[in-house]
Structures are given as C-alpha cells and as structure tokens.
Enzyme design. Structure first.
Site, PDB file in Angstrom:
ATOM      1  N   CYS A  21      -2.941   3.796   8.089  1.00 12.49           N
ATOM      2  CA  CYS A  21      -3.018   2.757   7.055  1.00 12.49           C
ATOM      3  C   CYS A  21      -2.042   1.650   7.453  1.00 12.49           C
ATOM      4  O   CYS A  21      -1.272   1.791   8.408  1.00 12.49           O
ATOM      5  CB  CYS A  21      -2.606   3.346   5.715  1.00 12.49           C
ATOM      6  SG  CYS A  21      -0.912   3.990   5.768  1.00 12.49           S
ATOM      7  N   HIS A  83       8.305   6.146   3.347  1.00 14.49           N
ATOM      8  CA  HIS A  83       8.221   6.733   2.002  1.00 14.49           C
ATOM      9  C   HIS A  83       9.219   6.138   1.019  1.00 14.49           C
ATOM     10  O   HIS A  83       9.146   6.411  -0.174  1.00 14.49           O
ATOM     11  CB  HIS A  83       8.439   8.252   2.096  1.00 14.49           C
ATOM     12  CG  HIS A  83       7.545   8.885   3.111  1.00 14.49           C
ATOM     13  ND1 HIS A  83       7.968   9.243   4.367  1.00 14.49           N
ATOM     14  CD2 HIS A  83       6.230   9.158   3.070  1.00 14.49           C
ATOM     15  CE1 HIS A  83       6.951   9.723   5.053  1.00 14.49           C
ATOM     16  NE2 HIS A  83       5.884   9.682   4.293  1.00 14.49           N
ATOM     17  N   HIS A 133       9.045  15.619  -2.762  1.00 17.12           N
ATOM     18  CA  HIS A 133       8.485  14.684  -1.779  1.00 17.12           C
ATOM     19  C   HIS A 133       9.413  13.468  -1.704  1.00 17.12           C
ATOM     20  O   HIS A 133       9.913  12.980  -2.717  1.00 17.12           O
ATOM     21  CB  HIS A 133       7.071  14.262  -2.190  1.00 17.12           C
ATOM     22  CG  HIS A 133       6.361  13.468  -1.120  1.00 17.12           C
ATOM     23  ND1 HIS A 133       6.623  12.137  -0.891  1.00 17.12           N
ATOM     24  CD2 HIS A 133       5.424  13.836  -0.223  1.00 17.12           C
ATOM     25  CE1 HIS A 133       5.868  11.705   0.106  1.00 17.12           C
ATOM     26  NE2 HIS A 133       5.123  12.725   0.540  1.00 17.12           N
ATOM     27  N   GLU A 135       8.955  10.358  -1.221  1.00 14.23           N
ATOM     28  CA  GLU A 135       8.574   9.167  -1.992  1.00 14.23           C
ATOM     29  C   GLU A 135       8.958   9.340  -3.468  1.00 14.23           C
ATOM     30  O   GLU A 135       9.458   8.411  -4.104  1.00 14.23           O
ATOM     31  CB  GLU A 135       7.070   8.915  -1.866  1.00 14.23           C
ATOM     32  CG  GLU A 135       6.650   7.656  -2.608  1.00 14.23           C
ATOM     33  CD  GLU A 135       5.146   7.455  -2.660  1.00 14.23           C
ATOM     34  OE1 GLU A 135       4.452   7.780  -1.682  1.00 14.23           O
ATOM     35  OE2 GLU A 135       4.667   6.984  -3.709  1.00 14.23           O
ATOM     36  N   THR A 173       1.958   7.493  -4.345  1.00 14.75           N
ATOM     37  CA  THR A 173       0.832   6.715  -3.796  1.00 14.75           C
ATOM     38  C   THR A 173      -0.247   7.569  -3.130  1.00 14.75           C
ATOM     39  O   THR A 173      -1.328   7.067  -2.840  1.00 14.75           O
ATOM     40  CB  THR A 173       1.352   5.725  -2.734  1.00 14.75           C
ATOM     41  OG1 THR A 173       2.072   6.477  -1.739  1.00 14.75           O
ATOM     42  CG2 THR A 173       2.251   4.664  -3.339  1.00 14.75           C
ATOM     43  N   CYS A 203      -2.586   4.388  -3.496  1.00 16.97           N
ATOM     44  CA  CYS A 203      -2.833   3.196  -2.688  1.00 16.97           C
ATOM     45  C   CYS A 203      -4.268   3.132  -2.182  1.00 16.97           C
ATOM     46  O   CYS A 203      -5.005   4.118  -2.207  1.00 16.97           O
ATOM     47  CB  CYS A 203      -1.849   3.147  -1.520  1.00 16.97           C
ATOM     48  SG  CYS A 203      -2.254   4.311  -0.233  1.00 16.97           S
ATOM     49  N   SER A 232       1.140  14.414   2.436  1.00 16.66           N
ATOM     50  CA  SER A 232       0.500  14.604   1.134  1.00 16.66           C
ATOM     51  C   SER A 232      -0.961  14.169   1.168  1.00 16.66           C
ATOM     52  O   SER A 232      -1.856  14.889   0.715  1.00 16.66           O
ATOM     53  CB  SER A 232       1.270  13.803   0.079  1.00 16.66           C
ATOM     54  OG  SER A 232       0.591  13.812  -1.143  1.00 16.66           O
ATOM     55  N   ASN A 233      -1.219  12.987   1.717  1.00 20.67           N
ATOM     56  CA  ASN A 233      -2.607  12.511   1.643  1.00 20.67           C
ATOM     57  C   ASN A 233      -3.540  13.342   2.525  1.00 20.67           C
ATOM     58  O   ASN A 233      -4.723  13.488   2.208  1.00 20.67           O
ATOM     59  CB  ASN A 233      -2.697  11.004   1.912  1.00 20.67           C
ATOM     60  CG  ASN A 233      -2.592  10.661   3.372  1.00 20.67           C
ATOM     61  OD1 ASN A 233      -3.585  10.637   4.068  1.00 20.67           O
ATOM     62  ND2 ASN A 233      -1.374  10.409   3.849  1.00 20.67           N
TER      63      ASN A 233
END
Ligand code: SF4
Length: 340
Positions: A21, A83, A133, A135, A173, A203, A232-233
């Site tokens: 990204c 993050h 996490h 973030e 996000t 996001c 995570s994503n």
C-alpha cells in the site's frame, strides 16, 4: 468445483489489489533512502512494516531494528515505523537527542488526530483494535485517559463510559470491515448516541484487499495469503476468505511454507497478499503453483490504486541538503507486474 481428477484445468485466481500500500511503500523507501543518504547504521523502532522478508532485507543493508528508544545510542538516527508512535515515545527520543524520521503512515496519523480532537472535547473514545498492536498503542497513547480498546464484538458488554451521550468510536486501520461493523452495531445498541469517526479509519488498502479476496473466495478450494503472522491485515485476509466461502485458507510468509497437502484435489487456488508484502514473494508462490500444474492465472481485480505519499518531511529536508533526489527506487514493486 473440487475434484480429484487431473483432467480439470487447474487455475489460480490472483487478487488485485494486493501487496504494498502507499503507507508501506513510503516507510520502506524512507529507510532505504536514509541508508543511502546517511550510511549505516540507521535505527528503526519496531519492524518498519510487519513483514519478515522486508525486515531481513533492510537489516542486511544496515538497518538496526530496536524495540525501544533507549536501545539507540544518543544522537543517532531513528526511524519511527509505519504503525506510528505515542507522544511518550517521541518525548523519549527527544530526551536522547535522536535524529528522528517519522515514517508513520499518514492514514494512521489521521486517526491519531481524531483521538486528540475527541479527547480535547472530553469524549470517551472507544478504539476498536487489537490490544498490544503497535498502531493501537500509538493511537491510545495520544489520549490515554480517554481511550479504551475494544478488541471484538464480544468485549462490548464490558465497556463502561462516563456519559453515554458523549461517546465516539475510532479504529485501527487494518481490521476486518465486517467484524468492525458488528462491534459498532453492538456498541450502538448499548450507546445509541455513539458518534462515528469523521471518515473511515479502516484504510483504503485494507478495504480494497478484503473486497478483492471476497470476490474470488467463493470459487476457491484454497486461498493462499502471503503475509507475516504479525501483519494484522494479512491475518484478516485469511478470515475474510473463509467467511466469504473459500473451502480453506492459509497464510504463508513465503512459498516454501505451502503444504503440498493443501493442494491435493484442488482445482482453483486463490492468491493474495497483505499490504506489507513485496510482489516478489507472490511471484514465488505463483511459480510454485505453476510447478504443480496451476498454470492458468486469472487476475480478479476489484479496484485500481494509484495513491502515493510523499516521503517524511525530515527525510526530504535531509535529501535536499545532501543534494540527493527523493525518487522512489522500487516504485514498480507496488504496481501489478504483468503476468509472465
Ligand atoms: S495498511 Fe493502510 S494504514 Fe497501514 S500503512 Fe498501509 S495505507 Fe497506511
């Protein structure tokens, strides 16, 4: 669809968008440019992005990854990861006179600003995200007295607030869109005046990768998600694939982790990758699949991405002073490369 016969065509459905990204691209390039411009070592707090391959590659080039600022020699150069960090981390870096480069993704910074703003207005802030996490630690650290973390819909019943009329939710996000909406639905049942964040916190990249994998999953015997365990994503993509109807789904860091048993009897394999994953790792997976007869690769595209963030301000200033340009050395790695 599933069949053990070898007469059926074996195919790969390749999700697009997938992989890097804009925030990851910016963070990785920031470390590369810092190494080129200032020379090794360049310290990085935490993994610059959650991908083993990226961290190993940058380590070989002279980046030193640390957990906390007190591991960095006084006055040295330190990059904050994509993050984000809390104000306390910034203060401790300043106290050690560290020369910092902030590679926090601008979309994470946006959530930090929301937390600051709602705390200033004395809201109770329900941060939907995963405790521990990085973030979430960074965002919560912007307003520790106002933020409480809600990990999942199951935790909603334990939430207590000072004034039910003054509650807002914000989020990490990189969550599952569907699970987050379920958490919000349950929170709103308890707190009907619950305020939404001003714009989506999950996001564009997280959402786009989930939409793409949802589209191909129902047709797949197996979905392979390339990404690291702490991404995570990437982990969410496995869950989303299974919820969308994939018969099975696995996360791998690299092609060598693919278990041959997963492919037995499969005719359609879905492939995607998390937002921190370089395309080279996906190519390796496709090469392995091709070697097992999955040589018909069909792209399933649900969106086109062309977002790109400028490099961190401190780095741009440093590059200018050094007479270097700020061109992206591996811009092409975030595009969809033509299939071989
Ligand atoms: S996944 Fe989203 S928030 Fe995270 S770095 Fe990428 S664009 Fe930024």
């Amino acid at each position: 669809m599933t069949s053990g016969t070898s007469t059926l065509t074996k195919r790969v459905l390749l999700a697009a968008p997938r992989g890097y990204c804009a925030g990851v691209d910016r963070a990785v390039v920031a470390v590369e440019k810092a190494l080129e411009t200032y020379g090794a070592p360049v310290y990085v707090r935490k993994e610059i992005v959650h991908n083993k391959y990226v961290v190993e590659t940058l380590s070989e080039r002279g980046a030193i990854f640390v957990n906390e600022t007190d591991e960095v020699p006084e006055g040295a150069r330190l990059v904050f990861s994509a993050h984000g960090v809390s104000p306390a981390v910034r203060e401790s870096a300043a106290a050690r006179s560290l020369d910092t480069i902030d590679a926090t993704c601008p979309l994470v910074t946006k959530v930090h600003k929301e937390a600051v703003r709602f705390a200033k207005d004395d809201y109770d802030i329900l941060l939907i995200g995963h405790t521990g996490h990085e973030e979430v630690e960074g965002t919560a650290g912007e307003a520790p007295d106002h933020v409480q973390v809600v990990n999942s819909p199951d935790e909603v019943d334990q939430v207590t607030v000072r004034d039910p009329a003054k509650v807002v939710w914000i989020s990490q996000t990189t969550l599952s869109v569907d699970e987050t909406m379920e958490t919000v639905r349950r929170l709103r049942e308890r707190f009907p005046s619950l305020q939404d964040p001003p714009s989506d916190d999950i996001c564009y990249a997280t959402q786009n990768r989930q939409v793409a994998v949802k589209k191909l999953a129902p047709e797949c015997d197996v979905v392979i998600v390339v990404g690291s365990a702490n991404s995570s994503n990437s982990v969410r993509l496995v869950e989303v694939a299974l919820q969308a109807g994939a018969r099975s789904a696995y996360r791998v860091d690299r092609s060598s982790e693919i278990d041959e048993a997963w492919l037995e009897g499969a005719t359609t394999v879905g492939v995607t990758s998390g937002a921190s994953v370089p395309e080279i790792l996906v190519r390796d997976v496709l090469a392995l699949l091709e070697g097992r007869g999955f040589d018909d690769v069909q792209e399933v595209r649900t969106a086109t991405e062309d977002l790109m963030f400028s490099l961190p301000r401190e780095l741009r200033a440093g590059l200018k002073a050094a007479g270097a340009d700020d061109k992206r050395p591996h811009k092409e790695s975030r595009k969809e490369l033509p299939l071989a």
